[in-house]
Scaffold this active site. Structure first.
Site, PDB file in Angstrom:
ATOM      1  N   LYS A 204      10.101  61.940   7.404  1.00  0.00           N
ATOM      2  CA  LYS A 204       8.971  61.248   6.586  1.00  0.00           C
ATOM      3  C   LYS A 204       7.842  62.185   6.396  1.00  0.00           C
ATOM      4  O   LYS A 204       7.196  62.407   5.476  1.00  0.00           O
ATOM      5  CB  LYS A 204       8.600  59.764   7.185  1.00  0.00           C
ATOM      6  CG  LYS A 204       9.581  58.638   7.205  1.00  0.00           C
ATOM      7  CD  LYS A 204       9.082  57.429   7.678  1.00  0.00           C
ATOM      8  CE  LYS A 204       8.737  57.568   9.004  1.00  0.00           C
ATOM      9  NZ  LYS A 204       9.854  57.892  10.031  1.00  0.00           N
TER      10      LYS A 204
ATOM     11  N   ARG B 260       5.377  48.791   8.931  1.00  0.00           N
ATOM     12  CA  ARG B 260       6.587  49.047   9.730  1.00  0.00           C
ATOM     13  C   ARG B 260       7.180  47.656  10.181  1.00  0.00           C
ATOM     14  O   ARG B 260       8.122  47.451  11.160  1.00  0.00           O
ATOM     15  CB  ARG B 260       6.287  49.739  11.099  1.00  0.00           C
ATOM     16  CG  ARG B 260       6.719  51.041  10.976  1.00  0.00           C
ATOM     17  CD  ARG B 260       6.165  51.720  12.167  1.00  0.00           C
ATOM     18  NE  ARG B 260       6.849  52.488  12.758  1.00  0.00           N
ATOM     19  CZ  ARG B 260       6.600  54.245  12.785  1.00  0.00           C
ATOM     20  NH1 ARG B 260       5.731  54.498  11.910  1.00  0.00           N
ATOM     21  NH2 ARG B 260       7.413  54.857  13.609  1.00  0.00           N
TER      22      ARG B 260
ATOM     23  N   ARG C 247      12.394  68.831  17.622  1.00  0.00           N
ATOM     24  CA  ARG C 247      10.960  68.969  16.975  1.00  0.00           C
ATOM     25  C   ARG C 247       9.936  69.547  17.933  1.00  0.00           C
ATOM     26  O   ARG C 247      10.005  69.157  19.198  1.00  0.00           O
ATOM     27  CB  ARG C 247      10.700  67.473  16.531  1.00  0.00           C
ATOM     28  CG  ARG C 247       9.267  67.685  15.930  1.00  0.00           C
ATOM     29  CD  ARG C 247       8.837  66.481  15.192  1.00  0.00           C
ATOM     30  NE  ARG C 247       8.913  65.094  16.190  1.00  0.00           N
ATOM     31  CZ  ARG C 247       8.768  63.849  15.599  1.00  0.00           C
ATOM     32  NH1 ARG C 247       8.606  63.798  14.348  1.00  0.00           N
ATOM     33  NH2 ARG C 247       9.125  62.651  16.180  1.00  0.00           N
TER      34      ARG C 247
ATOM     35  N   ARG D 209       6.621  66.292  21.720  1.00  0.00           N
ATOM     36  CA  ARG D 209       5.957  64.893  21.464  1.00  0.00           C
ATOM     37  C   ARG D 209       6.392  64.152  22.953  1.00  0.00           C
ATOM     38  O   ARG D 209       7.811  64.273  23.001  1.00  0.00           O
ATOM     39  CB  ARG D 209       6.195  64.365  20.159  1.00  0.00           C
ATOM     40  CG  ARG D 209       4.860  64.220  19.217  1.00  0.00           C
ATOM     41  CD  ARG D 209       5.245  63.807  17.896  1.00  0.00           C
ATOM     42  NE  ARG D 209       5.791  62.224  17.931  1.00  0.00           N
ATOM     43  CZ  ARG D 209       6.060  61.817  16.711  1.00  0.00           C
ATOM     44  NH1 ARG D 209       5.749  62.315  15.566  1.00  0.00           N
ATOM     45  NH2 ARG D 209       6.542  60.477  16.880  1.00  0.00           N
TER      46      ARG D 209
ATOM     47  N   ARG E  77      13.297  53.861  20.152  1.00  0.00           N
ATOM     48  CA  ARG E  77      12.691  54.038  18.656  1.00  0.00           C
ATOM     49  C   ARG E  77      13.617  53.558  17.703  1.00  0.00           C
ATOM     50  O   ARG E  77      13.272  52.838  16.670  1.00  0.00           O
ATOM     51  CB  ARG E  77      11.917  55.286  18.442  1.00  0.00           C
ATOM     52  CG  ARG E  77      10.673  55.304  19.355  1.00  0.00           C
ATOM     53  CD  ARG E  77      10.225  57.061  19.451  1.00  0.00           C
ATOM     54  NE  ARG E  77       9.964  57.710  18.218  1.00  0.00           N
ATOM     55  CZ  ARG E  77      10.103  58.799  18.051  1.00  0.00           C
ATOM     56  NH1 ARG E  77      10.421  59.817  18.857  1.00  0.00           N
ATOM     57  NH2 ARG E  77       9.508  59.311  16.851  1.00  0.00           N
TER      58      ARG E  77
END
Ligand code: AP5
Length: 217
Positions: free
Chosen positions: A14, A89, A128, A161, A172
């Site tokens: 996203k 969300r 990531r 992160r 998550r």
């Protein structure tokens, strides 16, 4: 005016796509995740409260994120359109967004729903790396920086992160299925949903999204 919501599980791309679409169409990317991380970095009361939820892979309470978005829309930053990345969300957030937009007579153009299999999401999130200086996002395998650990854009240091650790990623994904996935039907019933196959490479996903939006006005 192009008013988009990017909906999809953690790691589907996203943020990557919202940034590219923002550059192509000159409309702002509004990421609640980025806003919350900025508040955590600044050490504000809101940031301190949000951090406990984010580190655990849970959603931050609706009142906090709705407040952030309402402020952003009120501020006039969105007069030429917007890309909401990671908001809403929950159904409560979507209903509140409807109320705010109705009040301002703003219509949503499309809700772009991006999907990919869980194994792919886990690979993307665990590899990531983000620039600590400008926020540019890389991937160790799929989108590697030219120099190890350094941002191609500004030379800043790359970091992983806190919520990209494997057990937090799984939580998550669970939270996404339970609380966010119901939004797919919510927006389908309003005739706004457009499905995009997020398992393709970054450029192919971008081409699909641009075809959906149409030429730059
Ligand atoms: P947030 O920052 O929004 O995280 P998220 O939704 O979990 O999404 P991500 O940022 O992890 O993934 P993405 O889909 O943007 O993927 P990306 O483009 O980076 O939220 C973080 C936390 O904040 C939440 O857990 C919650 O606590 C809180 N929060 C935020 N909004 C909230 C809200 N509205 N309500 C309540 N709480 C909220 O890509 C991932 C990686 O894959 C990158 O390395 C990228 O280079 C790579 N990649 C991207 N696309 C591709 C591709 N097509 N092929 C191969 N690799 C790719």
């Amino acid at each position: 005016m192009i008013n988009l919501i990017f909906l999809g599980p953690p790691g589907v791309g996203k943020g990557t796509q919202a940034k590219m679409v923002s550059d192509r169409y000159s409309i702002p990317q509004i990421s609640t995740g980025d806003m919350l991380r900025a508040a955590v970095k600044e050490g504000t009361d809101l940031g301190k409260e949000a951090k406990t939820y984010m580190d655990a892979g849970e959603l931050v309470p609706d009142r906090i994120v709705i407040g952030l978005i309402a402020e952003k829309i009120e501020s006039g930053d969105c007069v030429n359109g917007f890309i909401l990345d990671g908001f809403p969300r929950t159904i409560a957030q979507a209903e509140e967004l409807d109320r705010i937009l109705n009040e301002k007579k703003i219509e949503l153009t499309k809700v772009v729903s991006v999907s990919a299999p869980d194994e792919e999401l886990i690979k993307r999130l665990s590899g990531r790396r983000t620039c600590s200086s400008c926020g540019e996002v890389f991937h160790l395998v799929f989108n590697p920086p030219t120099n190890d650990g350094k941002c191609d854009k500004c030379g800043g240091d790359l970091f992983q992160r806190d919520d990209d650790k494997e057990e937090t990623i799984r939580e998550r994904l669970r939270v996404y299925k339970e609380q966010t996935e119901p939004l797919i039907n919510y927006y389908k019933s309003k005739g706004l949903l457009a499905d995009i196959d997020g398992a393709q490479n970054i450029d192919a996903v971008f081409d699909n999204i641009c075809s959906l939006i149409g030429p730059k006005g």
